[in-house]
Design a protein around this motif. Structure first.
Motif, mmCIF file in Angstrom:
data_model
loop_
_atom_site.group_PDB
_atom_site.id
_atom_site.type_symbol
_atom_site.label_atom_id
_atom_site.label_comp_id
_atom_site.label_asym_id
_atom_site.label_seq_id
_atom_site.Cartn_x
_atom_site.Cartn_y
_atom_site.Cartn_z
ATOM 1 N N PHE A 1 -11.525 -1.547 -4.068
ATOM 2 C CA PHE A 1 -10.690 -1.933 -2.942
ATOM 3 C C PHE A 1 -9.523 -2.669 -3.127
ATOM 4 O O PHE A 1 -9.737 -3.967 -3.491
ATOM 5 C CB PHE A 1 -11.746 -2.602 -1.881
ATOM 6 N N THR B 1 -10.549 -4.061 8.427
ATOM 7 C CA THR B 1 -11.428 -3.220 8.236
ATOM 8 C C THR B 1 -12.489 -3.808 7.407
ATOM 9 O O THR B 1 -12.535 -4.557 6.180
ATOM 10 C CB THR B 1 -10.847 -2.231 6.962
ATOM 11 N N ASP C 1 -13.297 0.086 11.374
ATOM 12 C CA ASP C 1 -11.946 -0.476 11.638
ATOM 13 C C ASP C 1 -12.009 -1.122 13.059
ATOM 14 O O ASP C 1 -12.154 -0.446 13.949
ATOM 15 C CB ASP C 1 -11.185 0.679 11.497
ATOM 16 N N ILE D 1 -15.694 -6.899 2.418
ATOM 17 C CA ILE D 1 -16.805 -6.191 1.795
ATOM 18 C C ILE D 1 -18.231 -7.034 1.779
ATOM 19 O O ILE D 1 -18.401 -7.798 1.279
ATOM 20 C CB ILE D 1 -16.416 -5.731 0.402
ATOM 21 N N LYS E 1 -19.102 6.851 4.587
ATOM 22 C CA LYS E 1 -18.443 7.329 3.181
ATOM 23 C C LYS E 1 -19.569 7.619 2.361
ATOM 24 O O LYS E 1 -20.770 6.841 2.522
ATOM 25 C CB LYS E 1 -17.562 6.448 2.769
ATOM 26 N N ILE F 1 -16.533 -3.009 5.540
ATOM 27 C CA ILE F 1 -17.328 -2.232 4.824
ATOM 28 C C ILE F 1 -18.881 -2.793 4.565
ATOM 29 O O ILE F 1 -18.833 -3.795 4.181
ATOM 30 C CB ILE F 1 -16.797 -2.114 3.182
ATOM 31 N N GLN G 1 -17.776 2.274 6.953
ATOM 32 C CA GLN G 1 -16.298 1.403 7.467
ATOM 33 C C GLN G 1 -16.157 1.315 9.106
ATOM 34 O O GLN G 1 -16.313 2.311 9.497
ATOM 35 C CB GLN G 1 -15.091 2.557 6.691
ATOM 36 N N TYR H 1 -22.146 4.380 2.855
ATOM 37 C CA TYR H 1 -21.578 3.423 3.340
ATOM 38 C C TYR H 1 -20.807 3.102 4.433
ATOM 39 O O TYR H 1 -20.237 4.293 4.914
ATOM 40 C CB TYR H 1 -21.033 2.479 2.218
ATOM 41 N N LYS I 1 -8.652 -5.753 -0.848
ATOM 42 C CA LYS I 1 -9.950 -6.631 -0.237
ATOM 43 C C LYS I 1 -9.573 -8.059 -0.023
ATOM 44 O O LYS I 1 -8.665 -8.899 -0.919
ATOM 45 C CB LYS I 1 -11.035 -6.384 -1.198
ATOM 46 N N HIS J 1 -9.323 1.431 0.211
ATOM 47 C CA HIS J 1 -9.046 0.463 1.374
ATOM 48 C C HIS J 1 -10.268 -0.312 1.888
ATOM 49 O O HIS J 1 -11.361 0.453 2.269
ATOM 50 C CB HIS J 1 -8.127 1.405 2.363
ATOM 51 N N GLY J 2 -10.280 -1.681 1.993
ATOM 52 C CA GLY J 2 -11.395 -2.255 2.862
ATOM 53 C C GLY J 2 -11.196 -3.850 2.450
ATOM 54 O O GLY J 2 -11.013 -4.200 1.566
ATOM 55 N N GLN K 1 -13.120 4.118 -2.778
ATOM 56 C CA GLN K 1 -12.036 4.309 -1.964
ATOM 57 C C GLN K 1 -10.963 2.893 -2.325
ATOM 58 O O GLN K 1 -11.613 2.002 -2.740
ATOM 59 C CB GLN K 1 -12.340 4.285 -0.695
#
Length: 466
Positions: free
Chosen positions: A423, A184, A175, A211, A161, A186, A173, A171, A426, A207-208, A205
């Motif tokens: 996120f 997920t 999965d 982190i 991303k 990050i 991601q 960055y 998270k 979703h994550g 974004q």
């Protein structure tokens, strides 16, 4: 199946980014950068893991503190695949080759001095050489676009991303499909700001789960871009009207292109007095050429310029000076020259020669557009030194000194907070890539403003992803 992360760099320090994700038997490294500044000696210590065990290396971007130990990794046995964006691969090549050349030159100088002292054994050899770089580039096997998923296995997918930091920066991601859910992770790499002059800004974004975030400027807010540009334009006009030359110590990657971009806009709007602009840095010249290969990574305004047939970095008053001979001719000019040269902190490179020729002249000016670390020549000048030593000669500082803060390609605290807050699902936040005191401030701010209990990562500790 155990899933855990270990950081072997950028743990309670800003440089040396190197994070190892273990998923069962698969091992994925995220970045492999050099330590810089006070931590330089760590580059000669063991990596902390067996390079032969690494299946994939994911590179977030091409700054040396994220790529600078890749030649070492390969020399010590890495035989996996390196995954990058296309610009990152191209930039990594020129950055690593330049680093190899600089280290070799520094080694020769220090070795001669040590020989005269009778202590040649005390001089450390270069971390890697050009042959090591060429060998390492053979493993840059996979280039991805942003949002293009790559399935490493049936259960593990990697997606880049846009981090808005430098050209091609991302960055990551990752999965991971387990028996019960998809987890997920990050990895931020380095994040940029919401407003960027050339490239597209930082992407947010929702979703994550886990982190891993940088925290370089987790304790401060940058000056906004509009104010910065106004201040820079005023400095350039004031300096040119004073009659001498302008020296701008410039980092070769991103900052050099941004300054050329601003000068181009000033030229187009008749805001720039008649002058000559020199890009006097072979590395910056190479980086600028790479920028022009990837207009799809530019923001809308810059892309529009390209579509109209305009070069964002070059206009009639600009001259590139790749050779030493061309660089030396600049010193014959007494007024009306804007000289962009590295290194950005004045620790080496051609900028030192230009400072030697211009610092003592009261009609000349120096405009600093980047951070000057403690102990550097740039910092001494910014802090008001009356005299400085350059190549063994004492030079009086009589030129006018300007310091323009706000061009930073790193996210400040408000942007870091907004990015983490975006996120929505998270579960845990882990802080890397920062000075210890800054990390502490950022951790406390996350708790205070977002209600997040974040963890500051220790070097080598196993962080299990439950």
């Amino acid at each position: 199946m155990d899933i855990y992360v270990q950081s072997f760099g950028a743990a309670k320090t800003v440089t040396g980014s190197c994070h190892l994700l273990t998923v069962g038997k698969l091992k994925i490294l995220v970045d492999c950068g050099v330590f810089q500044g006070e931590d330089e000696d760590k580059n000669y210590q063991p990596l902390g893991f067996n390079p032969r065990d690494i299946d994939y290396l994911i590179v977030t971007h091409a700054h040396l503190d994220h790529i600078g130990r890749i030649p070492v990794l390969v020399r010590e046995g890495f035989r996996g695949k390196i995954i990058t964006t296309k610009p990152t691969r191209n930039i990594a090549r020129i950055m690593l080759l330049d680093a190899a050349k600089v280290m070799q030159e520094e080694y020769r100088v220090e070795y001669r001095k040590a020989l005269r002292r009778g202590e040649p054994e005390k001089v450390k050899p270069p971390l890697f050489d050009e042959d090591d770089v060429y060998e390492a580039m053979e493993y840059f096997k996979i280039q991805l676009e942003y949002h293009q998923p790559l399935h490493l296995t049936d259960n593990i997918t990697v997606t880049f991303k846009n981090s808005g930091h430098i050209l091609g920066a991302a960055y990551v991601q990752i999965d991971i499909k387990t028996e019960t859910e998809v987890k997920t992770l990050i990895f931020s790499g380095d994040l940029g700001m919401k407003e960027r002059l050339i490239i597209k800004p930082l992407e947010f974004q929702k979703h994550g789960h886990y982190i891993f975030t940088e925290s370089t400027y987790g304790n401060r807010k940058h000056k906004n871009l509009k104010e910065t540009l106004k201040e820079f334009k005023q400095a350039v006009n004031d300096a040119l009207n004073r009659g001498g030359n302008i020296v701008i110590p410039t980092f070769a990657l991103e900052r050099a292109q941004e300054i050329l971009y601003v000068l181009r806009h000033m030229y187009d709007r008749n805001e720039l007095p008649k002058c000559q602009v020199f890009l006097d840095s072979p590395l910056a010249i190479s980086a600028t050429k790479i920028f022009l290969q990837f207009p799809e990574y530019f923001n809308e305004a810059t892309r529009k310029m390209v579509q109209q047939g305009k070069n964002p970095f070059i206009f009639p008053w600009v001259k590139f000076t790749p050779t030493v001979e061309e660089s030396k001719t600049i010193n014959n000019i007494e007024s009306g020259a804007i000289i962009l040269a590295g290194s950005g902190m004045c620790t080496g490179g051609r900028v030192k020669h230009h400072l030697k020729h211009n610092l003592w002249r009261k009609e000349s000016s120096v405009i600093f557009v980047g951070y000057q670390a403690r102990g550097t020549l740039g910092r001494a000048i910014v802090d008001g030194a009356k005299k400085v030593h350059i190549y063994g000669e004492e030079i009086a500082v009589k030129a006018k000194i300007y310091t323009i803060n706000g061009f930073s390609s790193h996210a400040d605290q408000p942007v870091l907070l907004d990015w983490i807050d975006s996120f929505k699902d998270k579960r845990q936040v882990f802080i890397v890539h920062g000075e210890p005191e800054v990390m502490g401030v950022f951790r406390d701010t996350l708790k205070e403003k977002l209600g997040i209990k974040a963890h500051i990562v220790e070097k080598g500790e196993r962080i299990f992803i439950n």
